[in-house]
Design a protein around this motif. Structure first.
Motif, PDB file in Angstrom:
ATOM      1  N   UNK A 296       0.835  -1.202   0.000  1.00 18.19           N
ATOM      2  CA  UNK A 296       0.000   0.000   0.000  1.00 18.19           C
ATOM      3  C   UNK A 296       0.871   1.253   0.000  1.00 18.19           C
ATOM      4  N   UNK A 297       0.675   2.064  -1.012  1.00 19.43           N
ATOM      5  CA  UNK A 297       1.357   3.352  -1.113  1.00 19.43           C
ATOM      6  C   UNK A 297       0.318   4.418  -1.447  1.00 19.43           C
ATOM      7  N   UNK A 298       0.723   5.659  -1.467  1.00 18.63           N
ATOM      8  CA  UNK A 298      -0.213   6.749  -1.739  1.00 18.63           C
ATOM      9  C   UNK A 298      -0.742   6.713  -3.173  1.00 18.63           C
ATOM     10  N   UNK A 299      -0.004   6.059  -4.068  1.00 16.52           N
ATOM     11  CA  UNK A 299      -0.408   6.020  -5.477  1.00 16.52           C
ATOM     12  C   UNK A 299      -1.518   5.004  -5.726  1.00 16.52           C
ATOM     13  N   UNK A 300      -1.811   4.165  -4.731  1.00 12.89           N
ATOM     14  CA  UNK A 300      -2.843   3.156  -4.922  1.00 12.89           C
ATOM     15  C   UNK A 300      -2.319   1.851  -5.479  1.00 12.89           C
ATOM     16  N   UNK A 301      -1.023   1.777  -5.742  1.00 13.88           N
ATOM     17  CA  UNK A 301      -0.356   0.558  -6.204  1.00 13.88           C
ATOM     18  C   UNK A 301       0.853   0.329  -5.308  1.00 13.88           C
ATOM     19  N   UNK A 302       1.430  -0.873  -5.313  1.00 10.55           N
ATOM     20  CA  UNK A 302       2.636  -1.101  -4.518  1.00 10.55           C
ATOM     21  C   UNK A 302       3.731  -0.098  -4.865  1.00 10.55           C
ATOM     22  N   UNK A 303       4.447   0.348  -3.842  1.00 10.94           N
ATOM     23  CA  UNK A 303       5.504   1.332  -4.058  1.00 10.94           C
ATOM     24  C   UNK A 303       6.591   1.224  -3.015  1.00 10.94           C
ATOM     25  N   UNK A 304       7.710   1.946  -3.198  1.00 17.19           N
ATOM     26  CA  UNK A 304       8.854   1.853  -2.280  1.00 17.19           C
ATOM     27  C   UNK A 304       8.631   2.537  -0.940  1.00 17.19           C
ATOM     28  N   UNK A 305       7.597   3.367  -0.832  1.00 12.73           N
ATOM     29  CA  UNK A 305       7.322   4.095   0.421  1.00 12.73           C
ATOM     30  C   UNK A 305       5.923   3.736   0.904  1.00 12.73           C
ATOM     31  N   UNK A 306       5.834   3.267   2.139  1.00 13.86           N
ATOM     32  CA  UNK A 306       4.518   2.912   2.654  1.00 13.86           C
ATOM     33  C   UNK A 306       3.759   4.176   3.067  1.00 13.86           C
ATOM     34  N   UNK A 307       2.463   4.049   3.162  1.00 13.60           N
ATOM     35  CA  UNK A 307       1.639   5.184   3.552  1.00 13.60           C
ATOM     36  C   UNK A 307       1.888   5.522   5.019  1.00 13.60           C
ATOM     37  N   UNK A 308       1.635   6.780   5.391  1.00 13.97           N
ATOM     38  CA  UNK A 308       1.810   7.209   6.770  1.00 13.97           C
ATOM     39  C   UNK A 308       0.736   6.623   7.675  1.00 13.97           C
TER      40      UNK A 308
ATOM     41  N   UNK B 196      -2.746   8.071   7.002  1.00 11.45           N
ATOM     42  CA  UNK B 196      -3.194   8.189   5.610  1.00 11.45           C
ATOM     43  C   UNK B 196      -4.598   7.622   5.413  1.00 11.45           C
ATOM     44  N   UNK B 197      -4.794   6.389   5.781  1.00  5.01           N
ATOM     45  CA  UNK B 197      -6.108   5.774   5.601  1.00  5.01           C
ATOM     46  C   UNK B 197      -7.088   6.236   6.671  1.00  5.01           C
ATOM     47  N   UNK B 198      -6.591   6.550   7.846  1.00  4.73           N
ATOM     48  CA  UNK B 198      -7.481   6.980   8.934  1.00  4.73           C
ATOM     49  C   UNK B 198      -8.240   8.250   8.550  1.00  4.73           C
ATOM     50  N   UNK B 199      -7.532   9.227   7.979  1.00  2.00           N
ATOM     51  CA  UNK B 199      -8.181  10.488   7.601  1.00  2.00           C
ATOM     52  C   UNK B 199      -9.265  10.254   6.548  1.00  2.00           C
ATOM     53  N   UNK B 200      -8.990   9.365   5.625  1.00  2.00           N
ATOM     54  CA  UNK B 200      -9.987   9.058   4.591  1.00  2.00           C
ATOM     55  C   UNK B 200     -11.148   8.258   5.161  1.00  2.00           C
ATOM     56  N   UNK B 201     -10.835   7.405   6.119  1.00  2.00           N
ATOM     57  CA  UNK B 201     -11.879   6.619   6.785  1.00  2.00           C
ATOM     58  C   UNK B 201     -12.866   7.538   7.513  1.00  2.00           C
TER      59      UNK B 201
END
Length: 419
Positions: A327-339, A342-347
């Motif tokens: 899980x990354x901010x781009x919505x696809x796997x990436x080298x940096x994980x989300x903070x 990140x998902x809490x604010x959207x939740x």
């Protein structure tokens, strides 16, 4: 042939260690339940690592042409490991930094006895927990002990010894957690448990056995648990699940919905485990939860149910580099994980859309929703235990009961024979 295998057994290496007194997890044999020789057999154990500053999981692979030979090798290896239990470590020990060494037993300058001041004992215990426990477990234990120190300071009893702490003191401390500190009944109960573990730690190290004979005041029958209402991590009903999906689609939060679906199927914790999941851990039929993220400091596996496998294939997760985070901010796997937020604010935005703010429905609720759904569909308590990675069935039963689940097959009662 038996002789050659015996020679190999005698040559089995345990590892390159140096002596010391360190945290340790006892070895055990990990093997297929059907003793399938085509699958992996291994002795797993935990040893202190200076490189990681925690207990790390180690394994010794067991090979052999027959079940009996493998069992014999495992028995010999486990026996050898137990002989060095707590006396070994791995990694590179820092030079000139003896304070990094963590001891399980008191050194010459620390005498554990009923006269040891609680304040001094607390600092010893917290230092041990910081290096030996998973981060979240450490925070919980530290909070409990620090609350106890705050109580003693408030009453000008900062030098009170372990052996002088009485049941009346404990009840006063626990009462003030609510009346002075303003904590909830649930938090009060958790602190009670953490302080009880703290006291037991030193009771086991007291060579005089006086603390053990005195008894743990936090576990006295007059120190009771308080009732509390389970209003956190409320599971989602079927209509709420549908509303959540629709709200995510309306707000354009497909990444959040995918994250919640993974949590629902894997029963992984959102922040400490799922958010940190890497592509390499998504394997053919299972997902590996590394010891760095799970709450026991041990790696473990969860199964991949068919709906999740289809989602994995749709996302083409396994096509990405192994070190990428799922899980990354781009919505696809990436080298940096989300903070962590990140998902809490959207939740929160989704809960606002559903008018469910302050209802007890949070990110963690999807884990509980998945556990309830798995039990309801299968009535297989062992399957739920494995997926939730509980240590025993009792823990799973208590977990489901806390979620309000009826642990019975409602149809069976109707099979009662007619009289």
């Amino acid at each position: 042939m038996a002789k050659s295998w015996q020679n190999e057994l005698d040559k089995t290496k345990i590892g390159d260690f140096e002596l010391g007194e360190f945290p340790w997890k006892d070895p055990k044999l990990s093997k297929p339940t059907d003793n399938d020789l085509s699958k992996q057999w291994a002795v797993v154990y935990g040893v202190w690592s200076y490189d990681d500053h925690k207990i790390v999981r180690k394994r010794i692979t067991i090979t052999g042409p027959t079940v009996d030979i493998r069992l014999a090798k495992a028995e010999r290896i486990i026996k050898a490991l137990k002989e060095v239990a707590g006396k070994v470590w791995v990694g590179t020990r820092p030079q000139g930094l003896p304070e990094l060494r963590v001891t399980l037993k008191p050194g010459s300058d620390i005498e554990v006895s009923p006269s040891l001041p609680i304040a001094k004992a607390a600092h010893i215990y917290i230092a041990f927990c910081k290096k030996a426990l998973a981060p979240n477990t450490f925070k919980s234990y530290r909070t409990g002990v620090m609350k106890l120190l705050g109580y003693l300071e408030r009453h000008r009893r900062g030098n009170l010894a372990l052996g002088k702490l009485e049941v009346a003191d404990v009840n006063e401390f626990l009462n003030e957690l609510i009346t002075v500190e303003g904590v909830s009944n649930r938090t009060r109960n958790n602190i009670k448990g953490a302080c009880g573990t703290f006291f037991n730690y030193f009771a086991k190290l007291d060579r005089s056995k006086k603390l053990k004979k005195q008894g743990n005041p936090f576990e006295d029958e007059d120190v009771r648990m308080l009732p509390f209402v389970q209003n956190k991590h409320q599971s989602y009903s079927l209509p709420q699940q549908k509303q959540y999906r629709e709200a995510c689609e309306k707000l354009g939060l497909d990444n959040l919905l995918t994250f919640c679906r993974w949590m629902y199927y894997t029963l992984m914790r959102p922040h400490e485990e799922l958010r940190r999941l890497r592509v390499r851990d998504v394997r053919t039929k299972v997902i590996y939860v590394s010891g760095d993220t799970d709450k026991t400091n041990e790696g473990d596996y969860v199964d991949i149910p068919l709906p999740l496998e289809l989602l994995i294939q749709e996302q083409k997760i396994r096509d990405y580099p192994g070190h990428y985070f799922v899980f990354s901010q781009e919505g696809t796997p990436g080298p940096v994980m989300v903070g962590p937020k990140f998902f809490y604010r959207r939740h929160i935005k989704v809960l606002e859309e559903m008018n469910l703010l302050d209802s007890g429905h949070d990110m963690y609720s999807w884990k509980h929703t998945g556990a309830i759904a798995l039990w309801t569909a299968t009535k297989d308590i062992e399957l739920v235990r494995q997926q939730a990675r509980h240590s025993n069935i009792k823990q799973t039963i208590e977990y489901l009961r806390d979620l309000g689940v009826r642990l019975a097959d409602d149809d069976k009662i109707h099979k009662f024979p007619v009289f």
